[in-house]
Design an enzyme around this catalytic site. Structure first.
Site, PDB file in Angstrom:
ATOM      1  N   ASP A 189      -2.765  -6.227  -5.299  1.00 54.05           N
ATOM      2  CA  ASP A 189      -3.536  -6.150  -4.057  1.00 54.05           C
ATOM      3  C   ASP A 189      -2.783  -6.872  -2.952  1.00 54.05           C
ATOM      4  O   ASP A 189      -2.487  -8.069  -3.071  1.00 54.05           O
ATOM      5  CB  ASP A 189      -4.914  -6.778  -4.287  1.00 54.05           C
ATOM      6  CG  ASP A 189      -5.852  -6.589  -3.108  1.00 54.05           C
ATOM      7  OD1 ASP A 189      -5.387  -6.215  -2.016  1.00 54.05           O
ATOM      8  OD2 ASP A 189      -7.066  -6.826  -3.283  1.00 54.05           O
ATOM      9  N   CYS A 224       0.855  -1.204   0.000  1.00 50.85           N
ATOM     10  CA  CYS A 224       0.000   0.000   0.000  1.00 50.85           C
ATOM     11  C   CYS A 224       0.881   1.241   0.000  1.00 50.85           C
ATOM     12  O   CYS A 224       0.745   2.130   0.850  1.00 50.85           O
ATOM     13  CB  CYS A 224      -0.954   0.013   1.183  1.00 50.85           C
ATOM     14  SG  CYS A 224      -1.832  -1.542   1.450  1.00 50.85           S
ATOM     15  N   ALA A 225       1.809   1.322  -0.960  1.00 48.19           N
ATOM     16  CA  ALA A 225       2.907   2.287  -0.913  1.00 48.19           C
ATOM     17  C   ALA A 225       2.504   3.716  -1.261  1.00 48.19           C
ATOM     18  O   ALA A 225       3.142   4.667  -0.788  1.00 48.19           O
ATOM     19  CB  ALA A 225       4.020   1.840  -1.861  1.00 48.19           C
ATOM     20  N   ALA A 226       1.508   3.898  -2.110  1.00 50.71           N
ATOM     21  CA  ALA A 226       1.175   5.241  -2.591  1.00 50.71           C
ATOM     22  C   ALA A 226       0.764   6.147  -1.431  1.00 50.71           C
ATOM     23  O   ALA A 226       0.141   5.680  -0.475  1.00 50.71           O
ATOM     24  CB  ALA A 226       0.055   5.159  -3.633  1.00 50.71           C
ATOM     25  N   PRO A 227       1.131   7.434  -1.506  1.00 52.34           N
ATOM     26  CA  PRO A 227       1.802   8.134  -2.621  1.00 52.34           C
ATOM     27  C   PRO A 227       3.321   8.066  -2.591  1.00 52.34           C
ATOM     28  O   PRO A 227       3.979   8.712  -3.402  1.00 52.34           O
ATOM     29  CB  PRO A 227       1.316   9.572  -2.440  1.00 52.34           C
ATOM     30  CG  PRO A 227       1.158   9.720  -0.967  1.00 52.34           C
ATOM     31  CD  PRO A 227       0.663   8.386  -0.466  1.00 52.34           C
ATOM     32  N   GLY A 280       5.576   8.481   0.270  1.00 54.01           N
ATOM     33  CA  GLY A 280       6.373   9.180   1.276  1.00 54.01           C
ATOM     34  C   GLY A 280       7.221   8.236   2.098  1.00 54.01           C
ATOM     35  O   GLY A 280       8.425   8.463   2.300  1.00 54.01           O
ATOM     36  N   LYS A 281       6.608   7.168   2.584  1.00 55.20           N
ATOM     37  CA  LYS A 281       7.357   6.201   3.400  1.00 55.20           C
ATOM     38  C   LYS A 281       8.323   5.406   2.539  1.00 55.20           C
ATOM     39  O   LYS A 281       9.415   5.032   2.990  1.00 55.20           O
ATOM     40  CB  LYS A 281       6.381   5.285   4.136  1.00 55.20           C
ATOM     41  CG  LYS A 281       5.459   6.026   5.118  1.00 55.20           C
ATOM     42  CD  LYS A 281       4.500   5.073   5.801  1.00 55.20           C
ATOM     43  CE  LYS A 281       3.569   5.797   6.770  1.00 55.20           C
ATOM     44  NZ  LYS A 281       2.576   6.644   6.079  1.00 55.20           N
ATOM     45  N   CYS A 318      -3.089   5.207  10.131  1.00 55.94           N
ATOM     46  CA  CYS A 318      -3.254   6.606  10.548  1.00 55.94           C
ATOM     47  C   CYS A 318      -4.603   6.731  11.253  1.00 55.94           C
ATOM     48  O   CYS A 318      -5.312   7.724  11.102  1.00 55.94           O
ATOM     49  CB  CYS A 318      -3.129   7.571   9.371  1.00 55.94           C
ATOM     50  SG  CYS A 318      -4.251   7.257   7.994  1.00 55.94           S
TER      51      CYS A 318
END
Length: 418
Positions: free
Chosen positions: A293, A245-248, A250-251, A365
């Site tokens: 996914d 779940c990398a988007a966008p 930042g991490k 979050c």
């Protein structure tokens, strides 16, 4: 101002009908021509959504009967927000709202409501303060949930969730440290202070391209709380790492700034995955981008285990509502259970990809227990033989970062495969 009021009212109506703010706002912004106008529209829309509970209470008290014209109702809320929370001259706000209201009774009602607000402000504040959803500008169910889960801290959480979010940067350690970048900001006339190991927060937000070294990848915009992810994951040079779940991105960028690793950045959305690539290009870093996914790795995984996995899972986003104020009004109580179910499936699926001795950082979050500590405890109960929870130092001893003046709300749990 009249055009701004009408556009803001239209965006609010669209959002409260169920459209996410990040989709509705661009439709209004594209009708404006100057950065100042676009900034003003964004401020009005975001501010109105943050304070919507109070605006609703004021409007209800000012009307003799419920309003049958929804568009006029949103225009009135916008004008009330301007009168209460901006420096716009009161006479200009009232005049332009009356003109924007149209003809006939709409003009008279708008004029009466807004002038009445100016006369009765103190009384109206007392009326709103007596209603929790108006005083805290959050839905009643949200307030009740925080009271139950944080009996000693719920008020501070709600107060922080109404603040304007800080403008925080992550300093790229490959191009210098925080002290060095603070000097560069000072030389550029941009006051700032350190708010984390790699984080600096500016006293005021500025366009990103005005930041020293931004275009060269020396800094990125990222909340100080979000910056803990890469540090807690602690990927080491040469390791194989999955950012699920990398988007966008930042991490993703932060992980690669800290160590030369073999990183796969996964996301289910191709358009959002393109954002990851844009961020990596600016930072002059590289990863393998995979559209897929996280809950169904059999469709994309090459059967090679990962040493580290960042599972930054979809969640209610209840810890970042000051940045996304539409969320608190669009979420429903039943959504939390749905997110928790989705997270459990994803966590179990990703666990199978982890090498023995490897670690998975579970991140949200959210500030709601079902998605955080409750989720992790349930996972450990399902995996008694091959999973253990690692401890964190202060200020993350329980994995929770509740929203405050310096960062948004996050939760982290580091799980080791035994």
């Amino acid at each position: 101002m009249r055009k701004l009021q009408k556009l803001a009212a239209g965006v609010l109506e669209t959002v409260l009908a169920g459209t996410a703010l990040h989709q509705a706002l661009p439709q209004g912004l594209q009708q404006l021509h100057t950065p100042g106008e676009r900034g003003a529209l964004q401020d009005i829309v975001y501010g109105s959504l943050r304070q919507l509970g109070r605006l609703d209470a004021w409007l209800a008290a000012l009307l003799e009967r419920p309003l049958t014209d929804p568009q006029l109702g949103w225009l009135l809320r916008v004008a009330l927000y301007q009168l209460a929370y901006t420096r716009a001259p009161a006479h200009a706000v009232v005049h332009n709202a009356v003109t924007a209201a149209g003809q006939g009774w709409r003009r008279g009602l708008t004029n009466a409501v807004l002038r009445n607000f100016l006369r009765r402000r103190a009384e109206l504040d007392e009326i709103a303060s007596a209603q929790p959803s108006a005083h805290w500008s959050h839905p009643d169910w949200w307030i009740d949930k925080l009271k139950a889960e944080y009996p000693r801290r719920w008020q501070g959480i709600l107060e922080a969730s109404l603040l304007h979010p800080p403008f925080t940067l992550r300093v790229n350690g490959r191009h210098g440290d925080v002290a060095n970048y603070l000097r560069r900001l000072n030389e550029a006339g941009l006051p700032a202070h350190q708010t984390g190991p790699d984080a600096v927060t500016l006293d005021r937000a500025v366009p990103v391209h005005d930041l020293p070294g931004f275009d060269a990848g020396h800094v990125s915009v990222q909340d100080a709380g979000a910056q803990w992810a890469a540090r807690l994951l602690d990927a080491q040079p040469g390791e194989r790492v999955l950012d699920a779940c990398a988007a966008p991105g930042g991490k993703t960028g932060h992980i690669l700034e800290r160590a030369d690793v073999d990183l796969i950045a996964l996301d289910v959305d191709a358009a959002r995955l393109a954002r990851v690539q844009e961020n990596l290009d600016r930072l002059h870093l590289a990863a393998t981008l995979v559209e897929g996914d996280a809950a169904h790795p059999e469709r994309w995984w090459d059967k090679q285990p990962f040493d580290r996995i960042l599972a930054d899972v979809p969640c209610s986003a209840s810890g970042v509502v000051r940045r996304n104020p539409d969320i608190k009004w669009l979420r429903r109580p039943e959504d939390i259970a749905q997110f928790a179910a989705q997270q459990a499936v994803m966590l179990d699926a990703l666990w199978r990809l982890l090498a023995p001795g490897g670690t998975l950082l579970y991140a949200t979050c959210s500030i709601f227990n079902e998605e955080n500590d409750g989720q992790v405890r349930a996972f450990l109960a399902r995996h008694p033989d091959d999973a253990e929870r690692c401890t964190f130092p202060e200020p993350l001893s329980d994995g929770s970062l509740l929203p405050d003046a310096e960062h948004d709300g996050f939760f982290y749990a580091l799980l080791r495969k035994t």
